[in-house]
Design a protein around this motif. Structure first.
Motif, mmCIF file in Angstrom:
data_model
loop_
_atom_site.group_PDB
_atom_site.id
_atom_site.type_symbol
_atom_site.label_atom_id
_atom_site.label_comp_id
_atom_site.label_asym_id
_atom_site.label_seq_id
_atom_site.Cartn_x
_atom_site.Cartn_y
_atom_site.Cartn_z
ATOM 1 N N THR A 15 20.202 -51.546 29.266
ATOM 2 C CA THR A 15 18.866 -51.790 29.178
ATOM 3 C C THR A 15 17.925 -50.588 28.843
ATOM 4 N N GLY A 16 16.558 -50.743 28.717
ATOM 5 C CA GLY A 16 15.698 -49.270 28.745
ATOM 6 C C GLY A 16 16.002 -48.399 27.752
ATOM 7 N N LEU A 17 16.694 -48.512 26.916
ATOM 8 C CA LEU A 17 16.711 -47.696 25.805
ATOM 9 C C LEU A 17 15.689 -47.743 24.736
ATOM 10 N N ASP A 18 15.369 -46.619 24.034
ATOM 11 C CA ASP A 18 14.473 -46.717 22.834
ATOM 12 C C ASP A 18 15.020 -47.544 21.805
ATOM 13 N N ARG A 19 14.251 -48.512 21.165
ATOM 14 C CA ARG A 19 14.575 -49.570 20.222
ATOM 15 C C ARG A 19 15.590 -49.029 19.310
ATOM 16 N N ARG A 20 15.025 -47.976 18.729
ATOM 17 C CA ARG A 20 15.956 -47.058 17.476
ATOM 18 C C ARG A 20 17.517 -46.970 18.229
ATOM 19 N N GLU A 21 17.379 -46.330 19.383
ATOM 20 C CA GLU A 21 18.752 -45.776 20.029
ATOM 21 C C GLU A 21 19.700 -47.280 20.221
ATOM 22 N N ALA A 22 18.968 -48.275 20.549
ATOM 23 C CA ALA A 22 19.730 -49.524 20.881
ATOM 24 C C ALA A 22 20.256 -50.032 19.482
ATOM 25 N N GLU A 23 19.370 -49.830 18.549
ATOM 26 C CA GLU A 23 19.806 -50.689 17.252
ATOM 27 C C GLU A 23 20.913 -49.754 16.442
ATOM 28 N N THR A 24 20.787 -48.235 16.839
ATOM 29 C CA THR A 24 22.011 -47.307 16.351
ATOM 30 C C THR A 24 23.134 -47.760 16.754
ATOM 31 N N ARG A 25 23.191 -47.885 18.048
ATOM 32 C CA ARG A 25 24.579 -48.288 18.916
ATOM 33 C C ARG A 25 24.964 -49.304 18.452
ATOM 34 N N VAL A 26 24.331 -50.519 18.516
ATOM 35 C CA VAL A 26 24.822 -51.754 17.968
ATOM 36 C C VAL A 26 25.352 -51.960 16.809
#
Length: 245
Positions: free
Chosen positions: A219-230
């Motif tokens: 949790t707590g990641l920037d939206r773009r970073e979370a989306e890129t990882r997923v």
């Protein structure tokens, strides 16, 4: 000789696919009617019947189609948001085998299916209006939190629809919103079911369907970073070129 072998394999695939269609869908009617009959008295009964239906589906896929299931990696259980690649009908039903009584987020139109829709609603399917905007997200958030509070896994197909194996379209905007609103770590899961059970095709081939569990996205990641990882994790079973799309 090669053409004869190819014709034989095609005929065998057609026979297997026909047998699967007849057995699975006729058997599904039994599960739906049982859930409708018992659902008025017990939600627990509907949950058990739903799990039984999913196991029946996996058995039909195994014995009639020659499809096996393999899970690569450890699948953590707990307060997570599970994000799953979507290539065929297989994983839509198999989620009830992969997890214990999961709450699956799916398009609202599925609830319009005669009989089955009523059972799905009773089971706890979380419907979402694709064009519902902020109000739809609020409803989704409340339903997902309620399911999580009950100890049920929340499963989302972030691409919005089934995509052919090898394709890696961008995630729908709803994923980032749900990631922030729920505040749950994400478990991304890749699957390659489209190789043997392609979308919209009657013929289903034998083979191994693989789930690959990716690294947990905190949790707590920037939206773009979370989306890129997923996005990278759920496409891990696709050819490398797919990630460049």
């Amino acid at each position: 000789m090669a053409s004869d072998k190819g014709a034989y394999l095609l005929m065998l695939t057609a026979i297997r696919s026909l047998a699967f269609t007849l057995v699975f869908y006729s058997g599904s009617l039994f599960f739906v009617l049982a859930a409708l009959l018992l659902g008025s008295f017990s939600t627990e009964a509907v949950l058990r019947i739903g799990t039984g239906w999913s196991r029946f589906h996996r058995l039909c896929a195994h014995w009639l189609l020659g499809q096996k299931v393999k899970v690569v990696g450890d699948l953590p259980l707990g307060p997570y948001l599970y994000i799953v690649k979507h290539e065929s009908m297989f994983e839509t039903i198999d989620m009830l085998c992969l997890f214990d009584r999961p709450a699956v987020v799916a398009k609202r139109e599925l609830l319009d299916i005669p009989l089955w829709g009523r059972v799905a609603q009773r089971y706890g399917l979380i419907p979402i209006e694709r064009s519902g905007g902020a109000s739809a997200m609020r409803v989704l958030r409340a339903a997902a939190r309620d399911a999580n509070a009950q100890g049920r896994a929340v499963c989302v197909f972030p691409e919005g629809t089934r995509v052919p194996h090898g394709e890696a379209p961008p995630l729908k905007a709803g994923f980032a919103g749900l990631y922030v609103l729920l505040g749950l770590p994400v478990v991304p899961i890749a699957i390659d079911s489209g190789r043997v059970s392609p979308r919209g095709k009657f013929l289903k081939r034998s083979g191994t369907i693989t789930y690959k569990v990716g690294e947990i996205v905190p949790t707590g990641l920037d939206r773009r970073e979370a989306e890129t990882r997923v996005h990278a994790a759920i496409n891990a079973l696709n050819p490398p070129s797919a990630l460049l799309q």
